[in-house]
Design an enzyme around this catalytic site. Structure first.
Site, PDB file in Angstrom:
ATOM      1  N   ASP A  38       1.319   8.237 -56.288  1.00  0.00           N
ATOM      2  CA  ASP A  38       0.816   8.084 -54.932  1.00  0.00           C
ATOM      3  C   ASP A  38      -0.266   7.020 -54.946  1.00  0.00           C
ATOM      4  OD1 ASP A  38       1.299   9.732 -52.249  1.00  0.00           O
ATOM      5  OD2 ASP A  38      -0.727   8.930 -52.240  1.00  0.00           O
ATOM      6  N   GLN A  39      -0.536   6.465 -53.794  1.00  0.00           N
ATOM      7  CA  GLN A  39      -1.553   5.428 -53.684  1.00  0.00           C
ATOM      8  C   GLN A  39      -2.380   5.667 -52.432  1.00  0.00           C
ATOM      9  OE1 GLN A  39      -0.505   1.292 -52.482  1.00  0.00           O
ATOM     10  NE2 GLN A  39      -1.357   0.714 -54.457  1.00  0.00           N
TER      11      GLN A  39
END
Length: 199
Positions: A76-77
């Site tokens: 995830d970012q």
């Protein structure tokens, strides 16, 4: 011997990075509600890096419980500007607001990766990159968004540095892969350490 890795994501960019690195990848998108997971974290003082880790771990764990024995990579970012965490813009007006907010300022991209097997976390990591956007004229932002179109809605910052979005920046500090959404070099190092890929 190379083990097949399951990517707990539907991201074509992440899958392509791993495939180009020579890995055998099966993409199995995680069934998690990211905003519901994130909501209790918003006012808890949790850092944007930790938010990315929580989301990546939730994805990896959920898929690894569905795929017994498999090595699962969750990613995830988050994009953070000070204490504010940005999400993908819902529409072009949201993209315009993102770019106006980021204009002339330095923001961070926090890319988390988590490896799980049988619901157990084996490793977690967050790569951080700092990006300084040049001061953008509002009229230029409008023209830029008209040119890139819906692509602006596919990333948290409303830009892709691998495309025309690179023109928005004056300085970038950090790893290219981390910026695109996967801290690839640390992931590959850990996979070698685990014996999942040839090293």
């Amino acid at each position: 011997m190379t083990e097949k890795i399951i990517l707990a994501s539907g991201s074509p960019f992440r899958k392509a990075m791993l495939v180009h690195a020579g890995l055998e990848i099966e993409a199995v998108p995680a069934d998690v509600d990211e905003r519901a997971l994130e909501a209790p974290l918003q006012d808890s003082g949790v850092s944007p890096e930790d938010v990315a880790l929580v989301l990546a771990e939730a994805k990896a764990t959920e898929v690894s419980e569905r795929k017994p024995g498999a090595l699962v990579l969750g990613c995830d970012q988050t994009l953070s500007l000070g204490d504010e965490v940005f999400h993908k813009p819902a529409d072009m007006e949201g993209a315009r607001r993102h770019l106006l907010a980021l204009s002339g300022r330095t923001h961070q991209l926090n890319s988390a990766a988590v490896l799980c097997r049988n619901g157990e976390v084996l490793w977690r990591y967050v790569g951080v990159a700092s990006l300084t956007m040049r001061k953008l004229d509002p009229a230029f932002i409008g023209r830029h968004l008209a040119r890139v179109g819906a692509k602006a809605l596919s990333s948290v910052g409303a830009y892709q540095i691998e495309g025309e979005g690179i023109q928005l920046f004056e300085k970038i500090e950090g790893d290219y892969f981390t910026i695109v959404g996967l801290p690839l070099l640390p992931v590959l190092a850990k996979l070698r350490e685990l014996g999942a890929i040839d090293g």
